[in-house]
Every structure is written in structure tokens, then in C-alpha cells.
Write a protein that holds these residues in place. Structure first.
Motif, PDB file in Angstrom:
ATOM      1  N   VAL A   1       3.635   9.960 -13.503  1.00 39.55           N
ATOM      2  CA  VAL A   1       3.912  10.651 -12.241  1.00 39.55           C
ATOM      3  C   VAL A   1       3.732  12.156 -12.423  1.00 39.55           C
ATOM      4  O   VAL A   1       3.073  12.824 -11.610  1.00 39.55           O
ATOM      5  N   ASP A   2       4.291  12.707 -13.499  1.00 36.93           N
ATOM      6  CA  ASP A   2       4.138  14.142 -13.762  1.00 36.93           C
ATOM      7  C   ASP A   2       2.667  14.508 -13.942  1.00 36.93           C
ATOM      8  O   ASP A   2       2.235  15.608 -13.539  1.00 36.93           O
ATOM      9  N   ASN A   3       1.896  13.611 -14.528  1.00 37.72           N
ATOM     10  CA  ASN A   3       0.468  13.878 -14.724  1.00 37.72           C
ATOM     11  C   ASN A   3      -0.254  14.019 -13.386  1.00 37.72           C
ATOM     12  O   ASN A   3      -1.061  14.938 -13.199  1.00 37.72           O
ATOM     13  N   LEU A   4       0.028  13.119 -12.434  1.00 40.41           N
ATOM     14  CA  LEU A   4      -0.619  13.229 -11.125  1.00 40.41           C
ATOM     15  C   LEU A   4      -0.192  14.495 -10.390  1.00 40.41           C
ATOM     16  O   LEU A   4      -1.005  15.135  -9.704  1.00 40.41           O
ATOM     17  N   ILE A   5       1.070  14.859 -10.524  1.00 42.27           N
ATOM     18  CA  ILE A   5       1.546  16.092  -9.884  1.00 42.27           C
ATOM     19  C   ILE A   5       0.813  17.297 -10.471  1.00 42.27           C
ATOM     20  O   ILE A   5       0.419  18.214  -9.739  1.00 42.27           O
ATOM     21  N   TRP A   6       0.632  17.290 -11.788  1.00 41.18           N
ATOM     22  CA  TRP A   6      -0.120  18.394 -12.410  1.00 41.18           C
ATOM     23  C   TRP A   6      -1.505  18.479 -11.808  1.00 41.18           C
ATOM     24  O   TRP A   6      -1.997  19.580 -11.518  1.00 41.18           O
ATOM     25  N   TRP A   7      -2.181  17.339 -11.608  1.00 41.22           N
ATOM     26  CA  TRP A   7      -3.539  17.342 -11.067  1.00 41.22           C
ATOM     27  C   TRP A   7      -3.563  17.782  -9.608  1.00 41.22           C
ATOM     28  O   TRP A   7      -4.516  18.441  -9.171  1.00 41.22           O
ATOM     29  N   ILE A   8      -2.539  17.427  -8.840  1.00 38.83           N
ATOM     30  CA  ILE A   8      -2.459  17.916  -7.456  1.00 38.83           C
ATOM     31  C   ILE A   8      -2.393  19.434  -7.450  1.00 38.83           C
ATOM     32  O   ILE A   8      -3.120  20.117  -6.703  1.00 38.83           O
ATOM     33  N   GLU A   9      -1.534  19.981  -8.297  1.00 35.24           N
ATOM     34  CA  GLU A   9      -1.408  21.440  -8.368  1.00 35.24           C
ATOM     35  C   GLU A   9      -2.675  22.079  -8.932  1.00 35.24           C
ATOM     36  O   GLU A   9      -3.061  23.187  -8.526  1.00 35.24           O
TER      37      GLU A   9
ATOM     38  N   HIS B   1       0.821  -1.209   0.000  1.00 30.92           N
ATOM     39  CA  HIS B   1       0.000   0.000   0.000  1.00 30.92           C
ATOM     40  C   HIS B   1       0.858   1.264   0.000  1.00 30.92           C
ATOM     41  O   HIS B   1       0.336   2.355  -0.209  1.00 30.92           O
ATOM     42  N   GLN B   2       2.146   1.111   0.240  1.00 26.49           N
ATOM     43  CA  GLN B   2       3.037   2.262   0.365  1.00 26.49           C
ATOM     44  C   GLN B   2       3.856   2.513  -0.899  1.00 26.49           C
ATOM     45  O   GLN B   2       3.984   3.655  -1.353  1.00 26.49           O
ATOM     46  N   ILE B   3       4.402   1.440  -1.485  1.00 21.82           N
ATOM     47  CA  ILE B   3       5.371   1.642  -2.573  1.00 21.82           C
ATOM     48  C   ILE B   3       4.796   2.245  -3.848  1.00 21.82           C
ATOM     49  O   ILE B   3       5.537   2.893  -4.593  1.00 21.82           O
ATOM     50  N   PRO B   4       3.497   2.094  -4.160  1.00 22.88           N
ATOM     51  CA  PRO B   4       3.030   2.710  -5.413  1.00 22.88           C
ATOM     52  C   PRO B   4       3.212   4.220  -5.457  1.00 22.88           C
ATOM     53  O   PRO B   4       3.298   4.805  -6.540  1.00 22.88           O
ATOM     54  N   TYR B   5       3.270   4.875  -4.274  1.00 22.24           N
ATOM     55  CA  TYR B   5       3.282   6.335  -4.248  1.00 22.24           C
ATOM     56  C   TYR B   5       4.667   6.934  -4.007  1.00 22.24           C
ATOM     57  O   TYR B   5       4.815   8.162  -4.039  1.00 22.24           O
ATOM     58  N   ARG B   6       5.668   6.110  -3.778  1.00 23.03           N
ATOM     59  CA  ARG B   6       6.989   6.661  -3.460  1.00 23.03           C
ATOM     60  C   ARG B   6       7.562   7.546  -4.561  1.00 23.03           C
ATOM     61  O   ARG B   6       8.120   8.602  -4.267  1.00 23.03           O
ATOM     62  N   PRO B   7       7.440   7.166  -5.829  1.00 21.22           N
ATOM     63  CA  PRO B   7       7.907   8.101  -6.873  1.00 21.22           C
ATOM     64  C   PRO B   7       7.149   9.427  -6.856  1.00 21.22           C
ATOM     65  O   PRO B   7       7.724  10.473  -7.170  1.00 21.22           O
ATOM     66  N   LEU B   8       5.878   9.386  -6.479  1.00 25.39           N
ATOM     67  CA  LEU B   8       5.091  10.619  -6.390  1.00 25.39           C
ATOM     68  C   LEU B   8       5.645  11.516  -5.293  1.00 25.39           C
ATOM     69  O   LEU B   8       5.820  12.723  -5.488  1.00 25.39           O
ATOM     70  N   TRP B   9       5.942  10.924  -4.128  1.00 29.87           N
ATOM     71  CA  TRP B   9       6.490  11.726  -3.019  1.00 29.87           C
ATOM     72  C   TRP B   9       7.832  12.339  -3.424  1.00 29.87           C
ATOM     73  O   TRP B   9       8.067  13.536  -3.187  1.00 29.87           O
ATOM     74  N   ARG B  10       8.701  11.533  -4.009  1.00 26.48           N
ATOM     75  CA  ARG B  10      10.030  12.034  -4.388  1.00 26.48           C
ATOM     76  C   ARG B  10       9.935  13.183  -5.389  1.00 26.48           C
ATOM     77  O   ARG B  10      10.643  14.192  -5.278  1.00 26.48           O
ATOM     78  N   ASN B  11       9.052  13.042  -6.363  1.00 27.63           N
ATOM     79  CA  ASN B  11       8.930  14.069  -7.388  1.00 27.63           C
ATOM     80  C   ASN B  11       8.262  15.335  -6.863  1.00 27.63           C
ATOM     81  O   ASN B  11       8.582  16.439  -7.313  1.00 27.63           O
ATOM     82  N   LEU B  12       7.331  15.193  -5.930  1.00 29.49           N
ATOM     83  CA  LEU B  12       6.737  16.385  -5.314  1.00 29.49           C
ATOM     84  C   LEU B  12       7.799  17.181  -4.560  1.00 29.49           C
ATOM     85  O   LEU B  12       7.837  18.418  -4.631  1.00 29.49           O
ATOM     86  N   VAL B  13       8.657  16.471  -3.847  1.00 29.11           N
ATOM     87  CA  VAL B  13       9.732  17.128  -3.097  1.00 29.11           C
ATOM     88  C   VAL B  13      10.719  17.791  -4.054  1.00 29.11           C
ATOM     89  O   VAL B  13      11.129  18.941  -3.856  1.00 29.11           O
ATOM     90  N   LYS B  14      11.100  17.088  -5.124  1.00 32.67           N
ATOM     91  CA  LYS B  14      12.042  17.653  -6.099  1.00 32.67           C
ATOM     92  C   LYS B  14      11.452  18.874  -6.792  1.00 32.67           C
ATOM     93  O   LYS B  14      12.180  19.782  -7.211  1.00 32.67           O
ATOM     94  N   ARG B  15      10.131  18.901  -6.894  1.00 32.17           N
ATOM     95  CA  ARG B  15       9.468  20.034  -7.558  1.00 32.17           C
ATOM     96  C   ARG B  15       9.406  21.262  -6.648  1.00 32.17           C
ATOM     97  O   ARG B  15       8.993  22.332  -7.073  1.00 32.17           O
ATOM     98  N   GLY B  16       9.794  21.090  -5.380  1.00 33.68           N
ATOM     99  CA  GLY B  16       9.855  22.221  -4.458  1.00 33.68           C
ATOM    100  C   GLY B  16       8.731  22.301  -3.457  1.00 33.68           C
ATOM    101  O   GLY B  16       8.691  23.223  -2.634  1.00 33.68           O
TER     102      GLY B  16
END
Length: 527
Positions: free
Chosen positions: A450-458, A37-52
Motif C-alpha cells: 500500500v505504501d508503495n502505491l502511495i509513493w507512486w501516486i505522489e 471491484h471496490q474492496i481491493p482499493y479501500r486500504p489505499l483510500w484510507r492510507n491516502l487520507v491518513k497521509r493528509g
């Protein structure tokens, strides 16, 4: 030159300030103590942090070796004691279904998982009334802990839901989605899914699905309401908080999922956690697999079910079959294995992704977890599946229906069936070919997911919750949503019309009969 340097520094400072001003404060809570339940989102967390963005992640599985000034993790691994007390293998052999698990255990453990989150010292520092902590958006696991959704209300922030195993029927119903109990998409129906089901199976699915939705709404939500208000004070209904979710991110490979109507605010993704550069194998395991001239079979029941919990007779059956085969076997087994064949390598924890992409691997025997399914498709390795609980029956059923492997049940499989299936899946090249095709379809995407989900979060932050994406059906009573009041009204009207017509016909027949009888009597008298 000096003025140019000054101008350059000024531009750099402006860009830095602009980036900082666009960064958001994000709270993410994934309470389920399960690695899958945790590992599917780890790239999302890392990329959100890298995005600032500033990210606070609440998880039972903190990410190792990942630190940043704008990233904080809150460890809630204490909840693992609750999950590890459950013997999932024993549940399977006892004949317990997912619905049995929902009724007997899910409600209680969901409450305990939620209490672990609220009781955490670091979390209390965030949500206490005088903390002055603010978040721009709250991301939560969207399963059976709606009390967690109250954090969005506490911080006056939009709510985004996350699911690592498809969307559950009760949540889809609450959000205004179309729930069809006999549709293949409904993984809660386990082995009763499939196309063109017979009437009795569809009837069973209908009763089972709607009764479970009723029980969850009747029992789970009031309990979760009490937990949320215990820590946060008076709140709106957590059912209403659920309906106010802005958007959903659902881990669900479209190529494996039968087409069905989806909510407008539901976005699917897949295979985020696949490592493009998997870690090297341990030297002894590398040597074992490299020397397998005929190939390797990999066997694992995942992170929640343990092979060592299988009944002794089942373990012995597996060993006897493996010993007869020309293949080498890598088996995730948590203890010492008595009578281990010479061609079997065991380990308590194994680097699954690295094993699956080894060129000698011919077959993956597994429990049907979604993340393992994504990994075996990525490696193009056919499967034999033994489902244990929840969505695993559905996942393996879909794999079998697509010709990617075979499905068996642990309590009933025989040695002959198992050995025959292994030889069939490995020798018949069609399984491998279909797996290669499925992999090509899975990877064929027009953008980085991953970038697509980040766009939707923003986007949710920019649009203050994206209320235009939510279905207003969520706020309608069930009978109005499905037009049942209209159906009942029209049925009554049709019944009245038909009954009156039949009544008139009956009266007409009686009238004609009586008239003919009277005329006969008159004729007899005159004659």
C-alpha cells in the motif's frame, strides 16, 4: 522555559504547514457496481487520507464508518440496478463466453455506468466549467469506460489507472503492450488458456482476441466519446486520453500469473483487502463450525452470481452430495433452500474472510473471483472451482495448474465427479501443502504494498504525469508496432528472389533439355 515553548510551537506549526503544502487533491472514480471491484482499493483510500491528502471517492459502495475532514464520498450505487438485471448463472448455462458478453451486453452496460457517473448531482458540481475545483491527480478504474478518463483532461491532472482483475487485452494493446492471444495471461480466452496449446486453439484465440479488440475500438470508444462530450464539451479523442495514462495499478498476484512482458508503467499488487483482524462470526455460525469434528466446507459463488439462480437439478445434486459427506457445509444461498440437509448452514451474506480462517475449514467451493482467490490463499484453504464469467475460468485454471484445487463446469459436472473431487482435495494433504507454499510466496514482499502505491501516486504528481514511463509504441500503427510492414516487404523480396531463381533454373533446365534434344537429332541425321 517560555522561549523554549514558543520555539516548540513554532516548529510544530511549520511542520503542519509543510505537511499541508505537500498534501494533494485526489479524485478517484471506480464506477463498476460490484463489491469485488471496490474492496481491493479501500486500504489505499484510507492510507491516502491518513497521509493528509484530500480525497474525493466516487463509488457504488461507499465505505461505512469512515469519515475525515479531508475525505468525501460520492454515492453512485444507482448503477447496481443495471448489473442486478443480469443473470450470470443463466449466461453460463446458456454457453455464453466472455466474448459473447462483450458483444451482446458489455458495451451497453458500460455506457449506462458512465452515464450514472456524469449524471450524478455531486459530480456535476465538481466538473461544471465554473466550479473552480482543482485536482492534482485523477485515479480511475481502467476497464471499459474510457469516457471517465476525460475527468483528467477536465481538471488538467495526470491520470492513473486501476484494475481489480488483471489488465484487459484491449487496454494493454492501446498502451503499447505486447498482446499474445495464446499466452496463459490472457484471461479473456477463458478455458482456452494454458501452455503449449494445439494449433486450432491458438488460431481460435487469435481470431477471437483481435476481433474483440477491433470491435471495442470501433464501437465502444466512439460511444464513450459522445458521452464524455455530452457533459464536458469538445474533447480530445478518448483513445488518446487512454494512451496518456501515467501509471497503472493492477491487482494481480505474481505467484498465480504466468510470466510475460509487462508495460514499464504497470505495477502489480495483491491482497490489499485482506483483514488482519477479521470480524467475529455470528454466534449460531460460530457454534455450527466449532462443532464440525470432521471439518467444514465453505461454498459461495460470490457477490454477482447467486446460488439460488442455479437450476433446480444442480441445487439438488449439491444437496445430495453434501448430505452424504461427514463434513459440515456453510453455503452462501440467497433464499430458502428446499430439502436442505441437516449438515448445511445457509446465509444470504456471510463473512467470508472470517469463515475461511476458521481452523475447521477444509475446502472452499467458489466461482473463481480474484479477491476470493486471494482470501483462500491467505487462509491456505484448497479449492474446487466453478467459473461463471470473465476472468474466473482463468483464475481457477491457474489454481488447478498449480495443484491448489480442481476445476469443473456447472453445466456438465456429475454427482460422482463432484463427490470424488471433494474427498480427493480434502484427504490428499498435497493440496494443503502446496497452498501453504503459495501463501508464503505471496506474502514474501520487500516493502508494504500500500505504501508503495502511495509513493507512486505522489511520484506521478511530482513528475507532472511521469511521461517518461509511457511506451511510445502506443502511438504507432499496428503494422509498424509489430514490424509487419518490414515482414511483408522482406517476404515480397524473398518471394521475388526465390521465384526468379526458380525461373532461371527452369529456363536452364529447358535450355539444357532443348540442347540435348537438338544434339540427338543432329547425330541421328549424320548417321
Amino acid at each position: 522555559m517560555k522561549p523554549n515553548i514558543v520555539v516548540l510551537l513554532f516548529v510544530v506549526c511549520v511542520l503542519c504547514v509543510t505537511k499541508y503544502s505537500e498534501s494533494a487533491r485526489i479524485l478517484a472514480v471506480i464506477p463498476t457496481p460490484s463489491y469485488s471491484h471496490q474492496i481491493p482499493y479501500r486500504p489505499l483510500w484510507r492510507n491516502l487520507v491518513k497521509r493528509g491528502h484530500d480525497l474525493v471517492l466516487v463509488t457504488p459502495n461507499p465505505i461505512e464508518n469512515f469519515t475525515a475532514p479531508n475525505f468525501k464520498q460520492i454515492d453512485v450505487s444507482k448503477s447496481y440496478t443495471v448489473l442486478r438485471a443480469i443473470d450470470f448463472v443463466q449466461l453460463r448455462f446458456s454457453g455464453a463466453t466472455w466474448m459473447d458478453f462483450v458483444h451482446d451486453q458489455l458495451l451497453d452496460i458500460s455506457n449506462e455506468f458512465a452515464e450514472t457517473i456524469f449524471n450524478n448531482t455531486e459530480m456535476k458540481k465538481l466538473y461544471t466549467p465554473n466550479s473552480n475545483v482543482k485536482f492534482d491527480v485523477v485515479l480511475v478504474e481502467f476497464l471499459f469506460m474510457p469516457s471517465i478518463y476525460a475527468f483528467a483532461h477536465r481538471f488538467n491532472a495526470p491520470l492513473i489507472g486501476l484494475s481489480s482483475l488483471g489488465l484487459t487485452a484491449v487496454n494493454e494493446y492501446i498502451l503499447g503492450g505486447l498482446v499474445l492471444p495464446s499466452h496463459e495471461y490472457r484471461w479473456e480466452m477463458e478455458a482456452n488458456t494454458g501452455s503449449n496449446l494445439p494449433f486450432l486453439k491458438r488460431l481460435k484465440n487469435f481470431v477471437s482476441m483481435w476481433s474483440s479488440i477491433y470491435i471495442i475500438e470501433r464501437d465502444l470508444f466512439p460511444q464513450q466519446q459522445q458521452i464524455a462530450e455530452k457533459y464536458l464539451g469538445p474533447l480530445p479523442s478518448v483513445l488518446d486520453l487512454t494512451k496518456n495514462i501515467s501509471i497503472l495499478f493492477v491487482n494481480e498476484p505474481d505467484v498465480l500469473t504466468p510470466a510475460s512482458p509487462k508495460l514499464m508503467n504497470m505495477l502489480t499488487f495483491t491482497s490489499f483487502h485482506i483483514d488482519k483482524n477479521p470480524k467475529p462470526l455470528p454466534k449460531d455460525l460460530q457454534k455450527f463450525m466449532d462443532s464440525a469434528k470432521d471439518g467444514v466446507i465453505y461454498f459461495s459463488l460470490g457477490s454477482n452470481a447467486r446460488s439460488s439462480d442455479l437450476p433446480i437439478e444442480v441445487q439438488r445434486m449439491f444437496c445430495e452430495v453434501f448430505a452424504k459427506l461427514p463434513y459440515k457445509v456453510v453455503w452462501k444461498y440467497e433464499k430458502e433452500l428446499p430439502g436442505k440437509p441437516d449438515n448445511v448452514y445457509i446465509g444470504k451474506w456471510l463473512p467470508q474472510q472470517t469463515i475461511l480462517v476458521h481452523p475447521n475449514v477444509k475446502l472452499f467451493i467458489y466461482q473463481g473471483g480474484l479477491q476470493s482467490t486471494e482470501e483462500t490463499i491467505h487462509a491456505a484453504v484448497p479449492i474446487i472451482g466453478f467459473p461463471i464469467l470473465a476472468d474466473q475460468d482463468y483464475q481457477i485454471g491457474r489454481m488447478e495448474a498449480l495443484g491448489l484445487g480442481k476445476r469443473f463446469d456447472l453445466p456438465t459436472v456429475t454427482k460422482e465427479e463432484f463427490e470424488s473431487a471433494i474427498r480427493e482435495v480434502i484427504i490428499n494433504k498435497e493440496y494443503k501443502e502446496r497452498m501453504l507454499y503459495t501463501r508464503s510466496v505471496l506474502k514474501d514482499t520487500p516493502y508494504d504494498l500500500v505504501d508503495n502505491l502511495i509513493w507512486w501516486i505522489e511520484y506521478v504528481i511530482r513528475t507532472k504525469g511521469a511521461p517518461h514511463l509511457r511506451s511510445n509504441l502506443a502511438w504507432q500503427p499496428w503494422y509498424q508496432r509489430y514490424d509487419m510492414d518490414i515482414v511483408v516487404f522482406l517476404t515480397i523480396v524473398a518471394f521475388l528472389i526465390v521465384s526468379n531463381v526458380f525461373n532461371l533454373i527452369a529456363k536452364l533446365i529447358v535450355y539444357v533439355y532443348n540442347r540435348s534434344k537438338e544434339s540427338t537429332v543432329v547425330k541421328q541425321k549424320t548417321s
